[in-house]
Design a protein around this motif. Structure first.
Motif, PDB file in Angstrom:
ATOM      1  N   SER A   1      34.618  36.356  56.286  1.00 21.64           N
ATOM      2  CA  SER A   1      35.959  36.363  55.689  1.00 21.64           C
ATOM      3  C   SER A   1      35.883  36.262  54.176  1.00 21.64           C
ATOM      4  O   SER A   1      36.681  36.900  53.472  1.00 21.64           O
ATOM      5  CB  SER A   1      36.795  35.210  56.255  1.00 21.64           C
ATOM      6  N   TYR A   2      34.910  35.498  53.650  1.00 20.80           N
ATOM      7  CA  TYR A   2      34.795  35.384  52.198  1.00 20.80           C
ATOM      8  C   TYR A   2      34.507  36.740  51.569  1.00 20.80           C
ATOM      9  O   TYR A   2      35.148  37.133  50.582  1.00 20.80           O
ATOM     10  CB  TYR A   2      33.708  34.387  51.805  1.00 20.80           C
ATOM     11  N   PHE A   3      33.552  37.465  52.157  1.00 22.18           N
ATOM     12  CA  PHE A   3      33.200  38.762  51.577  1.00 22.18           C
ATOM     13  C   PHE A   3      34.347  39.758  51.705  1.00 22.18           C
ATOM     14  O   PHE A   3      34.590  40.553  50.796  1.00 22.18           O
ATOM     15  CB  PHE A   3      31.928  39.304  52.230  1.00 22.18           C
ATOM     16  N   ILE A   4      35.066  39.692  52.825  1.00 22.63           N
ATOM     17  CA  ILE A   4      36.217  40.598  52.986  1.00 22.63           C
ATOM     18  C   ILE A   4      37.320  40.216  52.010  1.00 22.63           C
ATOM     19  O   ILE A   4      37.895  41.082  51.330  1.00 22.63           O
ATOM     20  CB  ILE A   4      36.736  40.559  54.434  1.00 22.63           C
ATOM     21  N   ILE A   5      37.625  38.912  51.934  1.00 25.44           N
ATOM     22  CA  ILE A   5      38.688  38.451  51.030  1.00 25.44           C
ATOM     23  C   ILE A   5      38.301  38.695  49.582  1.00 25.44           C
ATOM     24  O   ILE A   5      39.144  39.031  48.745  1.00 25.44           O
ATOM     25  CB  ILE A   5      38.996  36.960  51.288  1.00 25.44           C
ATOM     26  N   ARG A   6      37.020  38.549  49.276  1.00 23.68           N
ATOM     27  CA  ARG A   6      36.569  38.825  47.913  1.00 23.68           C
ATOM     28  C   ARG A   6      36.832  40.280  47.544  1.00 23.68           C
ATOM     29  O   ARG A   6      37.251  40.583  46.419  1.00 23.68           O
ATOM     30  CB  ARG A   6      35.074  38.512  47.774  1.00 23.68           C
ATOM     31  N   ILE A   7      36.608  41.187  48.504  1.00 25.47           N
ATOM     32  CA  ILE A   7      36.896  42.602  48.253  1.00 25.47           C
ATOM     33  C   ILE A   7      38.389  42.811  48.051  1.00 25.47           C
ATOM     34  O   ILE A   7      38.821  43.562  47.170  1.00 25.47           O
ATOM     35  CB  ILE A   7      36.369  43.463  49.428  1.00 25.47           C
ATOM     36  N   ILE A   8      39.192  42.126  48.887  1.00 25.28           N
ATOM     37  CA  ILE A   8      40.651  42.242  48.753  1.00 25.28           C
ATOM     38  C   ILE A   8      41.107  41.704  47.403  1.00 25.28           C
ATOM     39  O   ILE A   8      41.936  42.318  46.713  1.00 25.28           O
ATOM     40  CB  ILE A   8      41.359  41.492  49.903  1.00 25.28           C
ATOM     41  N   LEU A   9      40.545  40.549  47.013  1.00 30.18           N
ATOM     42  CA  LEU A   9      40.947  39.923  45.756  1.00 30.18           C
ATOM     43  C   LEU A   9      40.332  40.614  44.540  1.00 30.18           C
ATOM     44  O   LEU A   9      40.706  40.310  43.406  1.00 30.18           O
ATOM     45  CB  LEU A   9      40.560  38.439  45.759  1.00 30.18           C
ATOM     46  N   LYS A  10      39.377  41.505  44.801  1.00 31.65           N
ATOM     47  CA  LYS A  10      38.762  42.231  43.686  1.00 31.65           C
ATOM     48  C   LYS A  10      39.819  42.950  42.860  1.00 31.65           C
ATOM     49  O   LYS A  10      39.758  42.982  41.627  1.00 31.65           O
ATOM     50  CB  LYS A  10      37.751  43.231  44.244  1.00 31.65           C
ATOM     51  N   SER A  11      40.815  43.503  43.558  1.00 36.41           N
ATOM     52  CA  SER A  11      41.895  44.184  42.843  1.00 36.41           C
ATOM     53  C   SER A  11      42.745  43.204  42.050  1.00 36.41           C
ATOM     54  O   SER A  11      43.521  43.620  41.182  1.00 36.41           O
ATOM     55  CB  SER A  11      42.783  44.927  43.850  1.00 36.41           C
ATOM     56  N   ARG A  12      42.581  41.910  42.342  1.00 38.96           N
ATOM     57  CA  ARG A  12      43.358  40.883  41.654  1.00 38.96           C
ATOM     58  C   ARG A  12      42.538  40.196  40.568  1.00 38.96           C
ATOM     59  O   ARG A  12      42.998  39.234  39.959  1.00 38.96           O
ATOM     60  CB  ARG A  12      43.827  39.822  42.663  1.00 38.96           C
ATOM     61  N   ASN A  13      41.321  40.711  40.347  1.00 40.67           N
ATOM     62  CA  ASN A  13      40.466  40.104  39.327  1.00 40.67           C
ATOM     63  C   ASN A  13      41.146  40.074  37.962  1.00 40.67           C
ATOM     64  O   ASN A  13      41.149  39.056  37.261  1.00 40.67           O
ATOM     65  CB  ASN A  13      39.152  40.890  39.250  1.00 40.67           C
ATOM     66  N   ILE A  14      41.758  41.205  37.584  1.00 41.69           N
ATOM     67  CA  ILE A  14      42.429  41.278  36.288  1.00 41.69           C
ATOM     68  C   ILE A  14      43.601  40.309  36.239  1.00 41.69           C
ATOM     69  O   ILE A  14      43.857  39.678  35.212  1.00 41.69           O
ATOM     70  CB  ILE A  14      42.886  42.725  36.004  1.00 41.69           C
ATOM     71  N   TYR A  15      44.299  40.165  37.383  1.00 38.24           N
ATOM     72  CA  TYR A  15      45.438  39.238  37.425  1.00 38.24           C
ATOM     73  C   TYR A  15      44.980  37.814  37.111  1.00 38.24           C
ATOM     74  O   TYR A  15      45.554  37.133  36.244  1.00 38.24           O
ATOM     75  CB  TYR A  15      46.117  39.280  38.794  1.00 38.24           C
ATOM     76  N   TYR A  16      43.948  37.353  37.826  1.00 33.84           N
ATOM     77  CA  TYR A  16      43.519  35.966  37.627  1.00 33.84           C
ATOM     78  C   TYR A  16      42.848  35.773  36.272  1.00 33.84           C
ATOM     79  O   TYR A  16      42.944  34.701  35.674  1.00 33.84           O
ATOM     80  CB  TYR A  16      42.589  35.537  38.769  1.00 33.84           C
ATOM     81  N   THR A  17      42.170  36.810  35.771  1.00 33.28           N
ATOM     82  CA  THR A  17      41.613  36.716  34.420  1.00 33.28           C
ATOM     83  C   THR A  17      42.730  36.677  33.388  1.00 33.28           C
ATOM     84  O   THR A  17      42.639  35.968  32.377  1.00 33.28           O
ATOM     85  CB  THR A  17      40.680  37.905  34.140  1.00 33.28           C
ATOM     86  N   THR A  18      43.803  37.416  33.666  1.00 31.44           N
ATOM     87  CA  THR A  18      44.966  37.378  32.777  1.00 31.44           C
ATOM     88  C   THR A  18      45.575  35.981  32.740  1.00 31.44           C
ATOM     89  O   THR A  18      45.959  35.488  31.673  1.00 31.44           O
ATOM     90  CB  THR A  18      46.022  38.404  33.229  1.00 31.44           C
ATOM     91  N   LEU A  19      45.645  35.340  33.891  1.00 25.29           N
ATOM     92  CA  LEU A  19      46.116  33.946  33.913  1.00 25.29           C
ATOM     93  C   LEU A  19      45.242  33.079  33.013  1.00 25.29           C
ATOM     94  O   LEU A  19      45.743  32.226  32.263  1.00 25.29           O
ATOM     95  CB  LEU A  19      46.087  33.387  35.340  1.00 25.29           C
ATOM     96  N   ARG A  20      43.953  33.319  33.083  1.00 27.60           N
ATOM     97  CA  ARG A  20      43.009  32.560  32.251  1.00 27.60           C
ATOM     98  C   ARG A  20      43.252  32.839  30.774  1.00 27.60           C
ATOM     99  O   ARG A  20      43.252  31.918  29.953  1.00 27.60           O
ATOM    100  CB  ARG A  20      41.591  32.967  32.662  1.00 27.60           C
ATOM    101  N   ILE A  21      43.481  34.103  30.433  1.00 24.96           N
ATOM    102  CA  ILE A  21      43.754  34.473  29.039  1.00 24.96           C
ATOM    103  C   ILE A  21      45.040  33.827  28.548  1.00 24.96           C
ATOM    104  O   ILE A  21      45.142  33.389  27.395  1.00 24.96           O
ATOM    105  CB  ILE A  21      43.835  36.012  28.905  1.00 24.96           C
ATOM    106  N   LEU A  22      46.026  33.742  29.438  1.00 26.89           N
ATOM    107  CA  LEU A  22      47.334  33.199  29.054  1.00 26.89           C
ATOM    108  C   LEU A  22      47.353  31.671  28.986  1.00 26.89           C
ATOM    109  O   LEU A  22      48.367  31.095  28.602  1.00 26.89           O
ATOM    110  CB  LEU A  22      48.404  33.671  30.040  1.00 26.89           C
ATOM    111  N   GLY A  23      46.251  31.045  29.368  1.00 25.94           N
ATOM    112  CA  GLY A  23      46.176  29.595  29.215  1.00 25.94           C
ATOM    113  C   GLY A  23      45.912  28.824  30.481  1.00 25.94           C
ATOM    114  O   GLY A  23      45.889  27.582  30.456  1.00 25.94           O
ATOM    115  N   ALA A  24      45.715  29.510  31.612  1.00 23.67           N
ATOM    116  CA  ALA A  24      45.450  28.802  32.860  1.00 23.67           C
ATOM    117  C   ALA A  24      44.022  28.265  32.870  1.00 23.67           C
ATOM    118  O   ALA A  24      43.088  28.953  32.476  1.00 23.67           O
ATOM    119  CB  ALA A  24      45.664  29.739  34.046  1.00 23.67           C
ATOM    120  N   THR A  25      43.860  27.056  33.355  1.00 27.74           N
ATOM    121  CA  THR A  25      42.538  26.440  33.455  1.00 27.74           C
ATOM    122  C   THR A  25      41.926  26.749  34.815  1.00 27.74           C
ATOM    123  O   THR A  25      42.586  27.300  35.706  1.00 27.74           O
ATOM    124  CB  THR A  25      42.646  24.916  33.294  1.00 27.74           C
ATOM    125  N   TYR A  26      40.661  26.360  34.962  1.00 25.83           N
ATOM    126  CA  TYR A  26      39.977  26.536  36.248  1.00 25.83           C
ATOM    127  C   TYR A  26      40.767  25.869  37.362  1.00 25.83           C
ATOM    128  O   TYR A  26      40.998  26.455  38.432  1.00 25.83           O
ATOM    129  CB  TYR A  26      38.563  25.949  36.164  1.00 25.83           C
TER     130      TYR A  26
END
Length: 731
Positions: free
Chosen positions: A620-645
């Motif tokens: 499930s991790y590898f499948i979900i990681r592939i699914i979330l791959k398209s969301r990589n930019i989204y979560y990195t954008t959150l990080r750029i906008l000030g979101a912490t780990y």
């Protein structure tokens, strides 16, 4: 404000070193509008990333308000970006599934503002960039120029002293580009704006300084306009993201992209269903191999004075409110009856089950009708039974021979027709009329008695069987028995039969009238298909005497209650009227081999469940990681906008929690409906029937823990590198 002294940036890739820029010396002041230009690969975007804290540097020193940053960790740069930096990207980095308002709002939610505090401010800034009528429009429906305005509004609302823009007009037409530059110029009045561009002509009339780079070095640093009075540096104010905002964003992200939601739902549904089916299969196996052949609403009763029951006793018992019905002769309940039908020379159809009176049948038939004649029966049988699944037409309305004892040594048989079927997940049952029970109960009683045969002053290995060919007081034995007599004369010799059980004992004193051999045994048995070797050790006696010795008054009966929750109260009421009562489940016994088998089964169940959980986790991790791959930019954008780990992890925690919970509900609802007999899922219904509520809760907790571990693993990978490297790499 910002000062770079001999700062260099290098990239390492598979042992190779590449230069981003070398020995940069630069000082940037508040109120400046600085344009950095140069050909592709000159290092201008890399310099911008270092200035904005999105990337690290390897050499020299960068000062922020006079403070050194060479010792900064990634966490320090996160704080720096939250306080000082707002980014505008060529590719916009907007959340396409969000509206204009939600994109601008996102910055403030991540930086600890409450939703009700920011509405007015957001609307004012959206108005400043000319997008008021698009505030509730999804970004995916906007033009390129409109998207860049949203990016500028998002940078403005953060209210940081520095705005960095990487090719903000690169994807825009001339008119849109001019509008964007004019907006940025207005913003730059009290801020430091650093902009990277290829098209210097668009910027010249607005810029205060133009920096030209080539091959990782600054070759020109031209002052166009002088900043007369440097504005005061005011750090952006922020707080930790609120719990409410985390849940708001987590739940919003769950449903904002339908395809992603359905894929994640499918993964968690598969995990949940797999664990349930695996665990339920083991539980079903435990149940099928356990001592649990009893009805839990059954009570065994006998009189406290150890005398036999009479009708007055039964009337008193029936008057107890929770009593559903009484099985007076309860020995028949636990007797497994076999029934078969010869189809062809070698093809036999066989069914079997525990026998019960048709008056005790409850519920509705799935196939057929209720019996109308004495020889018609109804059966409860598993849906997966071979004949139910494959040969139903040969089962219903067909005649069977029902046996009450060993097939090869039949003592009583009855021709019956199956007219109705009810599907069951429990033990098979055969419901018959009382007249059939009366005919069969003698043989059933015999099975619970200890029978001894005394001949020639010693007990012999023999059983008794009724025959219409034998007179009262007489017995017919196998001719081989005469060899136990010296003169081989066996006729008129006495033979004694004793029977006993826990309630009574009896005996018959008979005389041997005749013997049988392999040639004439069929006449005595009365069945031309009888096997001689099955009857070889039999002693045949008169049918009436046979019936009398086993047909005794009833010392034990069974009570079935309506409400199992009230069974203890019913036990007390029975005790009050002189009845000794005990729940059938209290009589459960098992062999040591059965105990060992179940212990081994439990260990295997635990091991397999743990292994399956681990396997499912990694799959499930590898499948979900592939699914979330398209969301990589989204979560990195959150990080750029000030979101912490922690905040990114918590938002993803919530998103996966909602997905997994909905998937769990999607699995558990059919299971509940199956347990309530509203729907039937075949083997799945049988498997999950014996999974307890506590175990269902435990499986839910396992699912939640798995989703949290997946979230942690993904977020950890997301934050393992600098922001810009994470942004550029595939997760």
């Amino acid at each position: 404000m910002l000062k770079l002294k001999n700062v260099s940036k290098f990239y390492y890739n598979k042992g190779m070193i590449a230069t981003g820029f070398t020995k940069i010396n630069l000082e940037l002041k508040m109120g400046e509008f600085i344009a950095i230009t140069g050909e592709s690969g000159s290092g201008k975007s890399t310099l911008l990333n270092v200035i904005s804290g999105l990337d690290s540097y390897e050499e020299g020193e960068m000062y922020i308000n006079g403070k050194e940053t060479s010792h900064y960790t990634e966490k320090d740069f996160e704080e720096y970006r939250r306080k000082y930096i707002a980014n505008i990207f060529q590719s916009f980095n907007l959340i396409n599934s969000y509206t204009v308002y939600q994109n601008v709002e996102l910055v403030l939610l991540l930086n600890g503002y409450k939703k009700r505090q920011v509405k007015k401010k957001i609307l004012e800034i959206i108005d400043q960039v000319g997008l008021t009528k698009f505030k509730n429009t999804k970004v995916s429906k906007l033009s390129g120029g409109q998207k860049q305005r949203v990016a500028i509004a998002r940078a403005m609302v953060k209210d940081t002293p520095i705005i960095v823009a990487d090719e903000p007009t690169g994807n825009l037409d001339t008119e849109s580009a001019k509008e964007v530059i004019e907006i940025l110029k207005r913003v730059a009045k009290n801020k430091l704006v650093v902009l990277v561009t290829h098209n210097i002509e668009q910027i010249e009339e607005y810029a205060t300084r133009i920096i030209k780079m080539h091959d990782g070095r600054i070759i020109e640093n031209t002052q166009i306009k002088e900043v007369k009075e440097e504005p005061k540096v005011e750090e952006s104010k922020y707080n930790k993201i609120t719990i409410f905002n985390k849940y708001r964003l987590g739940i919003r992200n769950t449903f904002n992209i339908l395809t992603k939601f359905l894929l994640l739902f499918a993964v968690f549904f598969f995990i949940t269903a797999s664990i349930f089916l695996e665990y339920g299969s083991f539980k079903l196996s435990e149940y099928m191999n356990s001592e649990h052949i009893y009805d839990e609403n059954r009570i065994l009763i006998k009189k406290q004075d150890k005398t036999a029951f009479n009708q007055e006793d039964y009337e008193k018992i029936k008057n107890i409110s929770n009593v559903d019905y009484i099985v007076e002769d309860d020995l028949i309940i636990d007797k497994h009856i076999a029934a078969d039908r010869q189809i062809g020379s070698r093809d036999m159809m066989a069914i079997g089950g525990y026998i019960s009176n048709i008056k005790n049948f409850s519920g509705n038939l799935d196939i057929g009708r209720m019996p109308e004649r004495e020889n018609e029966i109804v059966i409860e049988i598993g849906r997966e039974h071979y004949y139910v699944t494959n040969r139903l037409n040969e089962l219903v309305n067909q005649t069977f021979t029902m046996w009450t004892n060993d097939y090869y040594r039949v003592e009583e048989q009855q021709e019956v027709a199956v007219v109705g079927i009810k599907y069951t997940e429990d033990k098979n049952k055969i419901y018959v009329h009382n007249s059939i029970l009366e005919k069969m109960k003698i043989s059933i009683h015999k099975g619970y008695c200890d029978t001894k045969v005394l001949f020639n002053n010693k007990y012999i290995n023999a059983e008794i069987c009724p025959s219409d060919k034998v007179e009262k007081g007489q017995a017919i034995v196998n001719d081989e028995l005469r060899y136990q007599i010296e003169n081989r004369t066996i006729k008129n010799k006495p033979i004694n039969i004793k029977i006993s059980n826990i309630y009574y004992s009896d005996e018959l004193n008979l005389k041997i009238s005749d013997t049988f051999t392999e040639e004439n045994y069929v006449d005595i048995v009365g069945n031309k298909n009888a096997n001689y070797y099955a009857y070889k050790d039999m002693i045949f006696i008169n049918r009436e005497e046979y019936n009398a010795i086993y047909d005794k008054p009833l010392y034990q009966s069974s009570v079935y209650v309506k409400d199992i929750e009230e069974i203890d109260t019913t036990l007390k009421e029975l005790e009050n009227i002189g009845i000794k009562a005990k729940k059938i489940t209290d009589y459960k016994t098992e062999y040591e081999s059965d105990k060992l088998y179940r212990q081994i089964l439990k260990i295997i169940k635990l091991i397999v469940t743990i292994i399956l959980t681990f396997v499912l986790f990694f799959i499930s991790y590898f499948i979900i990681r592939i699914i979330l791959k398209s969301r990589n930019i989204y979560y990195t954008t959150l990080r750029i906008l000030g979101a912490t780990y922690k905040s990114v992890k918590r938002i993803l925690d919530i998103e996966l929690f909602v997905n997994s919970s909905l998937a769990y509900i999607g699995v558990i609802i059919p299971i509940i409906l199956s347990k309530m007999d509203i729907i039937n899922l075949g083997y799945i219904s049988r498997a999950v029937r014996y999974v307890s509520i506590k175990e269902c809760i435990l499986m839910y907790l396992i699912l939640i823990v798995m989703s949290r571990l997946i979230s942690r693993k993904f977020t950890k990978k997301l934050f393992k590198n600098t922001t810009i490297n994470t942004y550029n790499e595939e997760v």
